[in-house]
Design an enzyme around this catalytic site. Sequence first.
Site, short mmCIF file in Angstrom:
data_model
loop_
_atom_site.label_atom_id
_atom_site.label_comp_id
_atom_site.label_asym_id
_atom_site.label_seq_id
_atom_site.Cartn_x
_atom_site.Cartn_y
_atom_site.Cartn_z
N ILE A 116 -3.68 -4.86 22.53
CA ILE A 116 -4.35 -6.00 21.88
C ILE A 116 -3.32 -7.13 21.76
CG2 ILE A 116 -5.72 -6.75 19.91
CD1 ILE A 116 -6.95 -4.31 21.37
N SER B 243 2.49 9.29 13.64
CA SER B 243 1.72 8.78 12.49
C SER B 243 0.27 8.53 12.89
CB SER B 243 2.37 7.51 11.93
OG SER B 243 2.21 6.42 12.82
N LYS B 244 0.05 8.00 14.09
CA LYS B 244 -1.31 7.68 14.50
C LYS B 244 -2.09 8.95 14.89
CE LYS B 244 -1.14 3.13 13.98
NZ LYS B 244 -1.98 2.43 12.99
N VAL C 155 0.83 -1.22 0.00
CA VAL C 155 0.00 0.00 0.00
C VAL C 155 0.86 1.27 0.00
CG1 VAL C 155 -0.26 0.21 2.52
CG2 VAL C 155 -2.09 0.99 1.03
N TYR D 112 5.70 6.38 15.50
CA TYR D 112 4.41 5.66 15.54
C TYR D 112 3.32 6.58 16.10
CZ TYR D 112 1.11 1.82 16.51
OH TYR D 112 0.00 0.99 16.56
N ASN E 276 -6.15 -1.10 7.78
CA ASN E 276 -5.59 -1.72 8.99
C ASN E 276 -4.07 -1.64 9.06
OD1 ASN E 276 -5.65 -3.70 11.32
ND2 ASN E 276 -4.48 -4.91 9.83
N SER F 94 -4.40 4.24 16.91
CA SER F 94 -3.86 3.57 18.11
C SER F 94 -4.07 4.49 19.30
CB SER F 94 -2.35 3.31 17.95
OG SER F 94 -1.80 2.91 19.19
#
Length: 264
Positions: A194, A164-165, A69, A161, A95, A148
């Site tokens: 999770i 980005s979230k 992607v 991270y 996702n 997230s």
Amino acid sequence: MGTRLEGKVAVIVGAGQSAGETMGNGRATAITFAREGAAVVLVDRDPESLAETARQIDGPAVTQVVADVAADDGPDRIVAAAVDAHGGFDILHNNVGIGAGDGPPHHLTDDGYDLIMDVNLRAMWRTCRAAVPVLRARGGGAIVNISSLAAIAAAGNQAAYKLSKAGVNALTHTLAITNAKHRVRVNAIMPGFIDTPMAVDALARALDTDRDIVAERRAAAVPLGRQGTAWDVANAALFLASDEAAFITGVLLAVDGGQSARIG
Ligand SMILES: NC(=O)c1ccc[n+]([C@@H]2O[C@H](COP(=O)([O-])OP(=O)(O)OC[C@H]3O[C@@H](n4cnc5c(N)ncnc54)[C@H](O)[C@@H]3O)[C@@H](O)[C@H]2O)c1
């Protein structure tokens, strides 16, 4: 088999999973959407993992698309494959997310930053850009972006991270507003801890310890007393993607066993 997505076509980007004993979020979501009657277009860069998800789906039409992607032509190829297979689609579930190569801001490299931002945020934006005309032409639809809890919680060792979230949350709001009059709803899920291989097994390897020890520590940090499962995320995605959420757009839904309530 349920009927909550009967007659819908759903594209799930990141429908495979990292190797491990437990279920990944994308695979559980693909299985859940198919169980509820959707024709599913499964996308992943890992052909073997993609095929395993397809194997676990015992339902209506399944299309597999091997694509990165984050590649220049990735989003257009994904959208074209779904249109070829079904003439269009109603649901886009984004996702894909990675965390390897991250660190605190003072240790993060340019390459680490670029890779995580490219895969987690730029690719998601480009996929939404490619999908929106198809969803508008359909007369409406739903996009579910996987963010997230790190977007809103302390994540000192995950500078890229987290950024980005946080960007995924902002992108979700912008898309929700700009597409509301076209009846394309755009929501995000912020998973907490999770129990997926990408999170738990990778952390165990990084800390050179057993996955059970990592799992126990994570469970202890959650008010509900356990880690979430990929099915918890999939069930939230099912609701947001279905017509039951027809009046819900621009929401950032924490699926975290109460962790964000503790943050305040
Ligand atoms: N597990 C957790 O605790 C947790 C917490 C918060 C958020 N999340 C988010 O949930 C999502 C899924 O997490 P998971 O733990 O199930 O991960 P996972 O690694 O099992 O699944 C992600 C899938 O995306 C695929 N993928 C990665 N890069 C790709 C690319 N460039 N092109 C196409 N496919 C690509 C992988 O091959 C894999 O099949 C991610 O966005 C992650 O950030 C997970």
